[in-house]
Design a protein around this motif. Structure first.
Motif, short mmCIF file in Angstrom:
data_model
loop_
_atom_site.label_atom_id
_atom_site.label_comp_id
_atom_site.label_asym_id
_atom_site.label_seq_id
_atom_site.Cartn_x
_atom_site.Cartn_y
_atom_site.Cartn_z
N TYR A 144 49.51 42.64 32.45
CA TYR A 144 50.00 41.28 32.68
C TYR A 144 51.53 41.32 32.80
CZ TYR A 144 45.32 39.91 31.15
OH TYR A 144 43.96 39.77 31.03
N PRO A 145 52.15 40.22 33.18
CA PRO A 145 53.61 40.17 33.13
C PRO A 145 54.11 40.41 31.70
CG PRO A 145 52.73 38.32 34.39
CD PRO A 145 51.56 38.98 33.75
N LEU A 146 55.39 40.63 31.53
CA LEU A 146 55.95 40.82 30.20
C LEU A 146 55.58 39.64 29.31
CD1 LEU A 146 58.00 42.62 32.02
CD2 LEU A 146 59.53 42.37 30.06
N ASP A 147 55.10 39.93 28.10
CA ASP A 147 54.89 38.85 27.14
C ASP A 147 56.22 38.53 26.47
OD1 ASP A 147 55.31 40.75 25.12
OD2 ASP A 147 53.18 41.00 24.70
N PHE A 148 56.22 37.55 25.57
CA PHE A 148 57.50 37.13 25.01
C PHE A 148 58.15 38.22 24.16
CE2 PHE A 148 60.01 35.19 21.57
CZ PHE A 148 61.06 34.73 22.34
N GLU A 149 57.35 38.99 23.45
CA GLU A 149 57.93 40.07 22.64
C GLU A 149 58.64 41.09 23.52
OE1 GLU A 149 56.70 43.28 19.14
OE2 GLU A 149 55.15 42.08 20.13
N GLU A 150 58.02 41.47 24.62
CA GLU A 150 58.66 42.41 25.54
C GLU A 150 59.93 41.80 26.14
OE1 GLU A 150 54.85 44.91 27.31
OE2 GLU A 150 55.13 42.83 27.94
N PHE A 151 59.88 40.50 26.45
CA PHE A 151 61.04 39.79 26.98
C PHE A 151 62.17 39.78 25.96
CE2 PHE A 151 63.46 35.84 27.62
CZ PHE A 151 63.80 35.94 28.97
N ALA A 152 61.82 39.53 24.69
CA ALA A 152 62.84 39.50 23.63
C ALA A 152 63.52 40.85 23.49
CB ALA A 152 62.19 39.07 22.31
N ILE A 153 62.74 41.93 23.51
CA ILE A 153 63.29 43.27 23.40
C ILE A 153 64.20 43.57 24.60
CG2 ILE A 153 62.71 45.73 23.41
CD1 ILE A 153 60.16 44.93 21.82
N ALA A 154 63.78 43.15 25.79
CA ALA A 154 64.59 43.35 26.99
C ALA A 154 65.93 42.64 26.89
CB ALA A 154 63.83 42.85 28.23
N ASN A 155 65.96 41.56 26.13
CA ASN A 155 67.19 40.77 26.00
C ASN A 155 67.95 41.06 24.70
OD1 ASN A 155 67.56 38.57 28.27
ND2 ASN A 155 65.36 38.82 27.92
N GLY A 156 67.69 42.23 24.13
CA GLY A 156 68.54 42.71 23.05
C GLY A 156 68.12 42.37 21.65
N VAL A 157 66.97 41.76 21.45
CA VAL A 157 66.50 41.49 20.09
C VAL A 157 66.13 42.82 19.45
CG1 VAL A 157 64.74 40.34 18.68
CG2 VAL A 157 65.68 39.19 20.68
N GLN A 158 66.73 43.10 18.31
CA GLN A 158 66.58 44.40 17.66
C GLN A 158 65.25 44.52 16.92
OE1 GLN A 158 69.11 46.92 18.08
NE2 GLN A 158 69.54 45.35 19.63
N SER A 159 64.82 45.77 16.73
CA SER A 159 63.56 46.02 16.04
C SER A 159 63.58 45.47 14.61
CB SER A 159 63.25 47.52 16.03
OG SER A 159 64.31 48.25 15.42
N GLU A 160 64.77 45.48 13.97
CA GLU A 160 64.88 44.93 12.62
C GLU A 160 64.57 43.43 12.61
OE1 GLU A 160 67.14 46.71 14.11
OE2 GLU A 160 67.41 48.55 12.92
N THR A 161 65.02 42.74 13.65
CA THR A 161 64.76 41.31 13.76
C THR A 161 63.27 41.05 14.00
OG1 THR A 161 66.97 40.96 14.70
CG2 THR A 161 65.37 39.18 14.98
N ILE A 162 62.65 41.87 14.85
CA ILE A 162 61.22 41.74 15.10
C ILE A 162 60.44 41.94 13.80
CG2 ILE A 162 59.22 42.66 16.35
CD1 ILE A 162 61.09 41.25 18.22
N ARG A 163 60.82 42.95 13.02
CA ARG A 163 60.14 43.21 11.75
C ARG A 163 60.33 42.04 10.78
NH1 ARG A 163 61.83 48.68 12.60
NH2 ARG A 163 63.71 48.34 11.36
#
Length: 450
Positions: A144-163
Motif C-alpha cells: 500500500y502507499p506509505l502509512d502514517f508511521e512510515e510518513f512520520a519516519i520520512a519526516n524526521g520523527v526519531q525512533s525514540e519518539t515512536i517508542r
C-alpha cells in the motif's frame, strides 16, 4: 531514502527455508519496484530484473516449453549473466504483461536454484489471461502507499519518539502537549500529502504543496489511462465511478449512490465496475453490516457500501476547492470528515483489517467496525472539537446482546478513557493493528480414548 515496512517482510521471506515465489501486488506508484530493487541489491550477489513493459521481447522466454531447464537456459541467454545457485534473485516486473511467466513460476520454484519475486499492478483485473495459476508456489504480499508511521519516519520523527508514543498508546497515558501538537501537525500534512513515495519524497525535500499537487494529478491521470488501456469492458462506467468518489464521500452519509451517476443505474449492471477498481488497488470498498457481531462476514450487505480512494493525498487532489490550505491551517472540521475517514480506511487496510461500517436507523452510523482478534471494535473518526459526542457509539455499546466491551474515538484530543470508550489522537492509528496468531502455535492432535 524512504523507510518501508515492506523491506522487513522481504527479509523474512528471504530467510524462509522452503520459500515460494513472492508476488508483490498493489496499485501503481506505491513503490513496489523501488523497494524490491533496494532489497535485491543489499541481499543477493546476483540480481536479474526483467520488466515486461520496457522489455516486451522478454516474453519470448516463456513461449513454448516451460520446463525449468529450458526456462533457465532462456533466462541466462537473454540476460547474458552467470547466475549463482542460492544467491540469485530474479525479479519479473509488470508481470501482468506476461501471463505465461506467471504460469511458469511453479516450474522455476520446483527447480529451486534461484529466488523469484514477481510484481505488477492490475493483476486482479487480468486474472483471466493466466492459463494456470502457480497455486502452492506463490506467496502474495499486498503493498500500500506509505502509512502514517512510515510518513512520520520520512519526516524526521526519531525512533525514540515512536517508542515513547507506543508506550503512551499501550499504557493509555496522555502524550506530552508539545509532542501531541507536533504529531497533530504532522498528521495534517499526511492528510494532504498522502503516501505515494515520490510525492512524500518531494514533500520532505521541498515542502512545495504546488509541486506535490501536480504530481498527485499526474498519478490520477495515470489511473484514468489504465482504465482506458486495461478495462476491456465498461470503461465509461469505471471512469464515472472513479471520478465520482470525492463527491460521493462528501455526501452526508458517504454511501455511494449509483443514482448520482445515472438515474436508471442498477447495482447489477455496475457491480463488475466496482470490482475492477477494487482489484486494481485504486479504490477501497467499505461494506455495511447488518449487526456488529461475530462472525462479522456473515452480516455483510454487499449492496450498501462506501468507496474510498487508495490514497488520501490523491483524494485531496481530486476534490474541488483549495482544501489543502484549510487543512494546513488546522481546519479539519468543515467538510473534512470524508477525507479523514479516507485516511483511516487507508490505515486500516494497510494493517490487515477489512473495511466495514454499521448504519441502522434506530442506532445511527459507526464509521468503521473491525474485528481485532476475538473482539468487535467500533471506531468513530471525529474531525471537530465535539469528539466527545457520539450517540451512535453509545447506542452500540449499550446493546448487551452484541457483547462489545469497548469502542474507540480517533480525534484531535489527547489519550483518555471514559466508561467503555477510549479517545485516541489521530496519529495513534499507527499502533492500532490486527492481532496475529502466535508464531509457534501448535495444535494438540492427541486422540483421547473414550
Amino acid at each position: 531514502m524512504l523507510y518501508r515496512k515492506a523491506y522487513n517482510y522481504l527479509s523474512e521471506w528471504r530467510n524462509k527455508p522452503d520459500k515460494k515465489a513472492l508476488l508483490v501486488t498493489g496499485a501503481r506508484q506505491i513503490g513496489k519496484t523501488y523497494i524490491i530493487r533496494k532489497f535485491a541489491k543489499e541481499n543477493y550477489k546476483n540480481f536479474v530484473e526483467i520488466n515486461f513493459i520496457t522489455n516486451p521481447e522478454a516474453k519470448k522466454i516463456f513461449n513454448g516449453d516451460l520446463s525449468a531447464e529450458t526456462l533457465v537456459i532462456n533466462l541466462t541467454a537473454y540476460t547474458r549473466k552467470s547466475l549463482q545457485k542460492g544467491n540469485t534473485l530474479i525479479f519479473f516486473d509488470e508481470i501482468q504483461e506476461c501471463p505465461s511467466a506467471r504460469t511458469a513460476i511453479k516450474f522455476l520454484v520446483d527447480d529451486g536454484r534461484f529466488d523469484y519475486i514477481e510484481s505488477g499492478s492490475l493483476l486482479g483485473v487480468n486474472y483471466k489471461d493466466v492459463k494456470s495459476y502457480p497455486v502452492g508456489y506463490e506467496e502474495i504480499y499486498q503493498m500500500y502507499p506509505l502509512d502514517f508511521e512510515e510518513f512520520a519516519i520520512a519526516n524526521g520523527v526519531q525512533s525514540e519518539t515512536i517508542r515513547y508514543l507506543r508506550k503512551c498508546y499501550q499504557e493509555k497515558t496522555a502524550v506530552s502537549e508539545a509532542v501531541h501538537q507536533s504529531m497533530l501537525k504532522l498528521f495534517r500534512y499526511y492528510v494532504i500529502v498522502g503516501g505515494m513515495p515520490a510525492v512524500v519524497q518531494k514533500f520532505t525535500d521541498t515542502q512545495d504543496i504546488g509541486e506535490i499537487l501536480k504530481m498527485q494529478n499526474d498519478i490520477l491521470a495515470l489511473y484514468r489511462q489504465d482504465i482506458s488501456k486495461y478495462a476491456e469492458n465498461n470503461q465509461e462506467k469505471i471512469k464515472n465511478i472513479f471520478n465520482m468518489i470525492p463527491a460521493q464521500l462528501n455526501d452526508k452519509n458517504r454511501r455511494f449512490k449509483l443514482s448520482e451517476i445515472k438515474n436508471s443505474a442498477r447495482m447489477l449492471r455496475y457491480e463488475t465496475s466496482f470490482y475492477w477498481l477494487a482489484d486494481a488497488g485504486v479504490a477501497l470498498p467499505c461494506y455495511n453490516i447488518t449487526e456488529p457481531k461475530l462472525p462479522i462476514e456473515l452480516n455483510l450487505q454487499n449492496s450498501l457500501f462506501k468507496l474510498f480512494l487508495c490514497d488520501t493525498g490523491l483524494l485531496c487532489a481530486a476534490s474541488m476547492g483549495n482544501i489543502q490550505f484549510d487543512i494546513l491551517a488546522g481546519d479539519l472540521s468543515v467538510n473534512m470528515g470524508s477525507i479523514l475517514e479516507n485516511v483511516f480506511a487507508q490505515e486500516l487496510v494497510s494493517k490487515g483489517f477489512k473495511l466495514r461500517y454499521f448504519n441502522k436507523k434506530n442506532i445511527g452510523e459507526i464509521d468503521f467496525v473491525v474485528q481485532q482478534g476475538k473482539n468487535i471494535v467500533p471506531l468513530e473518526i471525529k474531525s471537530g472539537n465535539d469528539f466527545e459526542k457520539h450517540k451512535a457509539l453509545d447506542n452500540v455499546l449499550s446493546k448487551a446482546e452484541w457483547k462489545i466491551d469497548n469502542g474507540i474515538v480517533f480525534c484531535k484530543g489527547n489519550i483518555s478513557s471514559e466508561n467503555k470508550i477510549t479517545y485516541l489522537p489521530w496519529y495513534m492509528s499507527m499502533f492500532f493493528k490486527q492481532e496475529t496468531l502466535p508464531e509457534h502455535l501448535k495444535v494438540d492432535l492427541e486422540i483421547v480414548n473414550i
